[in-house]
Design an enzyme around this catalytic site. Structure first.
Site, PDB file in Angstrom:
ATOM      1  N   GLY A 161       0.841  -1.190   0.000  1.00  0.00           N
ATOM      2  CA  GLY A 161       0.000   0.000   0.000  1.00  0.00           C
ATOM      3  C   GLY A 161       0.872   1.233   0.000  1.00  0.00           C
ATOM      4  O   GLY A 161       1.970   1.231  -0.569  1.00  0.00           O
ATOM      5  N   CYS A 162       0.415   2.317   0.627  1.00  0.00           N
ATOM      6  CA  CYS A 162       1.184   3.561   0.702  1.00  0.00           C
ATOM      7  C   CYS A 162       2.583   3.280   1.242  1.00  0.00           C
ATOM      8  O   CYS A 162       2.736   2.714   2.326  1.00  0.00           O
ATOM      9  CB  CYS A 162       0.466   4.579   1.581  1.00  0.00           C
ATOM     10  SG  CYS A 162       1.389   6.113   1.823  1.00  0.00           S
ATOM     11  N   PHE A 163       3.614   3.699   0.503  1.00  0.00           N
ATOM     12  CA  PHE A 163       4.968   3.282   0.863  1.00  0.00           C
ATOM     13  C   PHE A 163       5.606   4.057   2.017  1.00  0.00           C
ATOM     14  O   PHE A 163       6.633   3.647   2.551  1.00  0.00           O
ATOM     15  CB  PHE A 163       5.909   3.260  -0.337  1.00  0.00           C
ATOM     16  CG  PHE A 163       5.945   4.463  -1.241  1.00  0.00           C
ATOM     17  CD1 PHE A 163       5.574   5.731  -0.824  1.00  0.00           C
ATOM     18  CD2 PHE A 163       6.383   4.318  -2.566  1.00  0.00           C
ATOM     19  CE1 PHE A 163       5.634   6.825  -1.671  1.00  0.00           C
ATOM     20  CE2 PHE A 163       6.440   5.409  -3.427  1.00  0.00           C
ATOM     21  CZ  PHE A 163       6.069   6.663  -2.975  1.00  0.00           C
ATOM     22  N   TRP A 164       5.029   5.162   2.439  1.00  0.00           N
ATOM     23  CA  TRP A 164       5.654   5.951   3.505  1.00  0.00           C
ATOM     24  C   TRP A 164       5.778   5.174   4.811  1.00  0.00           C
ATOM     25  O   TRP A 164       6.859   5.081   5.391  1.00  0.00           O
ATOM     26  CB  TRP A 164       4.860   7.232   3.743  1.00  0.00           C
ATOM     27  CG  TRP A 164       4.855   8.195   2.607  1.00  0.00           C
ATOM     28  CD1 TRP A 164       5.781   8.292   1.594  1.00  0.00           C
ATOM     29  CD2 TRP A 164       3.886   9.216   2.360  1.00  0.00           C
ATOM     30  NE1 TRP A 164       5.431   9.304   0.738  1.00  0.00           N
ATOM     31  CE2 TRP A 164       4.281   9.893   1.181  1.00  0.00           C
ATOM     32  CE3 TRP A 164       2.728   9.619   3.018  1.00  0.00           C
ATOM     33  CZ2 TRP A 164       3.550  10.955   0.656  1.00  0.00           C
ATOM     34  CZ3 TRP A 164       1.994  10.678   2.498  1.00  0.00           C
ATOM     35  CH2 TRP A 164       2.403  11.338   1.331  1.00  0.00           C
ATOM     36  N   VAL A 217       5.345   1.979   5.267  1.00  0.00           N
ATOM     37  CA  VAL A 217       6.006   0.686   5.059  1.00  0.00           C
ATOM     38  C   VAL A 217       7.516   0.847   5.171  1.00  0.00           C
ATOM     39  O   VAL A 217       8.201   0.041   5.815  1.00  0.00           O
ATOM     40  CB  VAL A 217       5.622   0.090   3.691  1.00  0.00           C
ATOM     41  CG1 VAL A 217       6.327  -1.245   3.481  1.00  0.00           C
ATOM     42  CG2 VAL A 217       4.109  -0.072   3.582  1.00  0.00           C
TER      43      VAL A 217
END
Length: 217
Positions: free
Chosen positions: A55-58, A60
């Site tokens: 999903g949103c890579f921030w 992760v």
């Protein structure tokens, strides 16, 4: 009262994908703001890497740079067709890429299976082209490796977790597993790199199923 629903995202084909740029959007990345390590190498002898989409890579990326044994992370795009895409192009759904975190790790300190399991526990891998309210093919669940042996190891963990989720009433896992070349991973713009270190109060959604994966630490 009329109800309106957005159409389900559809994966773009190679013929339909944007042509992309001639040059990377981030050609000379600064060192990792937390770990101090080079984003594009050179790597230490024995280090390995995997590319992970949850999903949103921030959020992760932050999750992985905090793990013992992880020695480098960056965010970018992979799994699609468009070379050197911009964030805006990826968000259009016309590149085929998903948001990805590259994880460089020391296999003597942390295993591939542990990295995969942590990712599975941190999102809902049954949601297809979305994670929570983030909808689009760029948010799909994915694990990419450099070789078939590692891909098989990833698949074993994912398949086992899929059976566990079924026992708890979840649907089929939709996680994409594949082998890519490092040149198939495109770094995202500088402001995305280590975003939550630069913006501690930034967007960081959590979509965990709450079901443990069962891989031993």
């Amino acid at each position: 009262m009329a109800w309106f629903f957005a159409p389900e995202p559809v994966m773009v084909t190679a013929d339909e994908a944007l042509k992309g740029g001639r040059h990377p959007v981030l050609e000379n990345p600064a060192p990792h703001t937390v770990l101090g390590t080079p984003v594009t190498g050179p790597w230490k002898e024995g280090q390995q890497r995997i590319w992970i989409g949850l999903g949103c890579f921030w959020g992760v990326e932050q999750m992985y740079w905090q793990m013992d044994g992880v020695e480098g992370t960056s965010v970018g795009y992979a799994g699609g067709f468009t070379p050197n895409p911009t964030y805006r192009e990826v968000c259009s759904g016309r590149t085929g890429h998903t948001e990805i975190v590259e994880v460089v790790y020391d296999p003597s300190k942390i295993s591939l299976e542990q990295l995969v399991a942590r990712g599975l526990e941190a999102h809902d891998p049954t949601q297809g082209f979305r994670q929570g309210n983030d909808v689009g093919t760029q948010y799909r669940s994915a694990y990419y490796t450099e070789n078939e042996e590692d891909a098989a190891r990833v698949k074993a963990v994912v398949d086992a977790y899929g059976e566990t989720l079924k026992q708890h009433g979840f649907g089929e896992i939709t996680t994409e597993i594949g082998v890519i070349s490092p040149s198939d991973y495109f770094l995202a713009e500088d402001y995305h790199q280590q975003y939550l270190d630069k913006n501690p109060d930034g967007y960081c959604p959590h979509h965990s199923t709450g079901i443990p994966c069962g891989v031993e630490a």
